[in-house]
Write a protein that holds these residues in place. Structure first.
Motif, PDB file in Angstrom:
ATOM      1  N   TYR A  20       0.845  -1.194   0.000  1.00 19.59           N
ATOM      2  CA  TYR A  20       0.000   0.000   0.000  1.00 19.59           C
ATOM      3  C   TYR A  20       0.880   1.244   0.000  1.00 19.59           C
ATOM      4  CZ  TYR A  20      -4.130  -2.843   0.895  1.00 19.59           C
ATOM      5  OH  TYR A  20      -5.144  -3.761   0.789  1.00 19.59           O
ATOM      6  N   GLU A  21       0.815   1.998  -1.084  1.00 23.36           N
ATOM      7  CA  GLU A  21       1.557   3.253  -1.189  1.00 23.36           C
ATOM      8  C   GLU A  21       0.657   4.411  -0.783  1.00 23.36           C
ATOM      9  OE1 GLU A  21       4.241   3.819  -4.520  1.00 23.36           O
ATOM     10  OE2 GLU A  21       3.732   1.822  -5.245  1.00 23.36           O
ATOM     11  N   PRO A  62      -1.925  -2.773  -6.444  1.00 22.31           N
ATOM     12  CA  PRO A  62      -0.718  -2.027  -6.111  1.00 22.31           C
ATOM     13  C   PRO A  62       0.262  -2.028  -7.281  1.00 22.31           C
ATOM     14  CG  PRO A  62      -0.501  -4.232  -5.284  1.00 22.31           C
ATOM     15  CD  PRO A  62      -1.849  -4.162  -5.955  1.00 22.31           C
TER      16      PRO A  62
END
Length: 262
Positions: free
Chosen positions: A12-13, A49
């Motif tokens: 998760y960015e 992602p």
């Protein structure tokens, strides 16, 4: 036979998340700007992602910290400016891998993560952070010095909504746990009926009530609430373009007045 490659975890960015939403956007390529908004917030929907991380490496990184729960993580986006629409953007993330783009608040229990998430996302907290931000990112040292409301302070304040701490936790869970990956965290917070439906009109009301509650918890007077809300010109401009009024401010002040009467 299952291998580690069959169980890799999504990374998760920061740019994949938004306020109370870890599923705000998906990557559609491998470039920094190859990202598109996610419009599907059904309970089973997932965002894609850019990178996938092995469980072993993720566990090694988690072992560097002490965690109050292993059902979820709380992060706020590192990249921010005090001239953006909002500066502090926080979300509860599914337990797993997160990038440098999120600064994680490790240590609190599941309930305390919910309380902190609601606090981080409040206009009151956001306004405070903006006074100390001089660069296009949030320094962790600066963030750690910001004033926060304690659990005891919330439990001691009667806003006519039952136990204020428990109410804040429940409302944050309702906003955050809209998918199956956060159901276990929601249950730890006492909300066993998650995941919740993504109801935009209901979300707007809940967020306004949470903002009003934190203005009370911080001891902010009504005239100052009015002033603080006017220091978010992009929010105001978008509201006026879409609704012909500064709707966010009106809803918060109405909720503030209802709570003040208690």
């Amino acid at each position: 036979m299952t291998t580690e490659l069959d169980t890799v975890l999504p990374l998760y960015e920061g740019k994949m998340g938004n306020i109370y939403d870890h599923r705000s956007a998906s990557f559609v390529g491998i470039g920094d700007t190859d990202i598109a908004p996610n419009h599907n917030h059904s309970s089973s929907a997932v965002v894609l992602p850019r990178y996938w991380i092995s469980p072993g490496l993720t566990e090694q990184r988690h072992e560097r910290r002490s965690w109050g729960t292993q059902s979820a993580m709380l992060g706020f986006r590192r990249v921010a400016r005090n001239t953006d629409e909002r500066t502090c953007i926080a979300a509860v993330l599914p337990w797993g891998a997160s990038s440098y783009g999120w600064i994680l608040s490790a240590g609190p229990s599941a309930e305390s993560l919910a309380f902190l998430c609601a606090q981080y996302n409040s206009f009151c907290f956001d306004y405070t952070l903006r006074q100390f931000l001089t660069q296009p990112s949030v320094p962790q040292g600066t963030f750690e010095q910001l004033p926060t409301v304690t659990r005891q302070a919330a439990e001691d304040l009667d806003l006519g909504i039952g136990g204020t701490f428990a109410w804040v936790v429940a409302q944050c869970v309702r906003l955050s746990a809209t998918d199956e990956k956060l159901a276990t965290w929601a249950a730890e917070c006492g909300c066993a009926d998650a995941p919740y439906e993504w109801d935009l009109s209901r979300r707007i009301t809940i967020r306004a009530e949470l903002d009003a509650a934190f203005f009370h918890l911080y001891g902010i007077e009504r005239d100052d609430v009015d002033y603080i809300m006017d220091t978010f010109p992009i929010v105001k401009r978008k509201d006026e373009a879409d609704f012909g009024e500064y709707r966010t401010k009106r809803l918060i002040l109405e909720a503030f007045d209802r709570m003040a009467s208690c």
